[in-house]
Design a protein around this motif. Structure first.
Motif, PDB file in Angstrom:
ATOM      1  N   VAL A  66       0.834  -1.203   0.000  1.00  0.00           N
ATOM      2  CA  VAL A  66       0.000   0.000   0.000  1.00  0.00           C
ATOM      3  C   VAL A  66       0.871   1.256   0.000  1.00  0.00           C
ATOM      4  O   VAL A  66       0.595   2.214  -0.730  1.00  0.00           O
ATOM      5  CB  VAL A  66      -0.977  -0.011   1.196  1.00  0.00           C
ATOM      6  CG1 VAL A  66      -1.647   1.346   1.381  1.00  0.00           C
ATOM      7  CG2 VAL A  66      -2.027  -1.104   1.008  1.00  0.00           C
ATOM      8  N   ALA A  67       1.941   1.256   0.784  1.00  0.00           N
ATOM      9  CA  ALA A  67       2.839   2.421   0.822  1.00  0.00           C
ATOM     10  C   ALA A  67       3.477   2.672  -0.541  1.00  0.00           C
ATOM     11  O   ALA A  67       3.592   3.820  -0.985  1.00  0.00           O
ATOM     12  CB  ALA A  67       3.918   2.216   1.885  1.00  0.00           C
ATOM     13  N   LYS A  68       3.883   1.605  -1.212  1.00  0.00           N
ATOM     14  CA  LYS A  68       4.523   1.749  -2.524  1.00  0.00           C
ATOM     15  C   LYS A  68       3.517   2.225  -3.572  1.00  0.00           C
ATOM     16  O   LYS A  68       3.831   3.079  -4.398  1.00  0.00           O
ATOM     17  CB  LYS A  68       5.150   0.433  -2.994  1.00  0.00           C
ATOM     18  CG  LYS A  68       6.162  -0.194  -2.060  1.00  0.00           C
ATOM     19  CD  LYS A  68       7.203   0.734  -1.529  1.00  0.00           C
ATOM     20  CE  LYS A  68       8.240  -0.021  -0.737  1.00  0.00           C
ATOM     21  NZ  LYS A  68       8.659   0.597   0.487  1.00  0.00           N
ATOM     22  N   VAL A  69       2.302   1.699  -3.536  1.00  0.00           N
ATOM     23  CA  VAL A  69       1.271   2.139  -4.480  1.00  0.00           C
ATOM     24  C   VAL A  69       0.923   3.605  -4.210  1.00  0.00           C
ATOM     25  O   VAL A  69       0.763   4.389  -5.151  1.00  0.00           O
ATOM     26  CB  VAL A  69       0.016   1.238  -4.395  1.00  0.00           C
ATOM     27  CG1 VAL A  69      -1.137   1.832  -5.190  1.00  0.00           C
ATOM     28  CG2 VAL A  69       0.329  -0.162  -4.893  1.00  0.00           C
ATOM     29  N   ASP A  70       0.833   3.980  -2.940  1.00  0.00           N
ATOM     30  CA  ASP A  70       0.562   5.386  -2.598  1.00  0.00           C
ATOM     31  C   ASP A  70       1.645   6.300  -3.157  1.00  0.00           C
ATOM     32  O   ASP A  70       1.349   7.396  -3.657  1.00  0.00           O
ATOM     33  CB  ASP A  70       0.448   5.578  -1.085  1.00  0.00           C
ATOM     34  CG  ASP A  70      -0.846   5.018  -0.513  1.00  0.00           C
ATOM     35  OD1 ASP A  70      -1.770   4.689  -1.302  1.00  0.00           O
ATOM     36  OD2 ASP A  70      -0.940   4.904   0.723  1.00  0.00           O
TER      37      ASP A  70
END
Length: 129
Positions: A66-70
């Motif tokens: 999720v952090a990388k997609v954000d």
């Protein structure tokens, strides 16, 4: 108001989003194919509920994904395509540095691959049983 049943069935949304990306790529000439970062990161964001289905053992993977997609979604506000994003990181010599958009893209790709393989194995197991 969101339909609660839609939240329980993320697979059709995921499939539609990635089919749309594939159609975009296939409609372009091979030498000039460009994938826009915004639609790509939006499609990837739809996959995160699948990590939750895998249980607490995958919580860290979900948080990392999720952090990388954000990060990619934030980058899409100023960068148009995946190719431009990678080219900028290559120019800045930061492709391998933690936190670079390109490295985050690699992590997202690995997350997608992991979920794909896990669900392929679940489907294969159901056919065996």
């Amino acid at each position: 108001m969101a339909n609660p049943e839609d939240e329980l069935k993320p697979l059709p949304k995921i499939a539609d989003a990635f089919k749309e990306l594939a159609n975009t790529i296939h409609s372009q000439t091979p030498d000039h194919a460009q994938l826009e970062l915004g639609p790509f990161s939006s499609a990837c964001s739809l996959v995160s509920p699948l990590f939750r289905c895998l249980g607490i053992a995958f919580k860290f993977a979900e948080l990392d994904y999720v952090a990388k997609v954000d990060d990619l979604m934030e980058a899409s506000k100023s960068i148009g395509t995946l190719r431009v994003m990678v080219d900028k990181d290559v120019e800045a010599n930061c492709v391998r540095k933690a936190g670079s958009h390109t490295r985050n893209l690699l992590r997202v790709k690995r997350g997608l691959d992991m979920v794909r393989v896990l669900f392929e194995q679940i489907i294969a197991l159901e056919y065996v049983l």
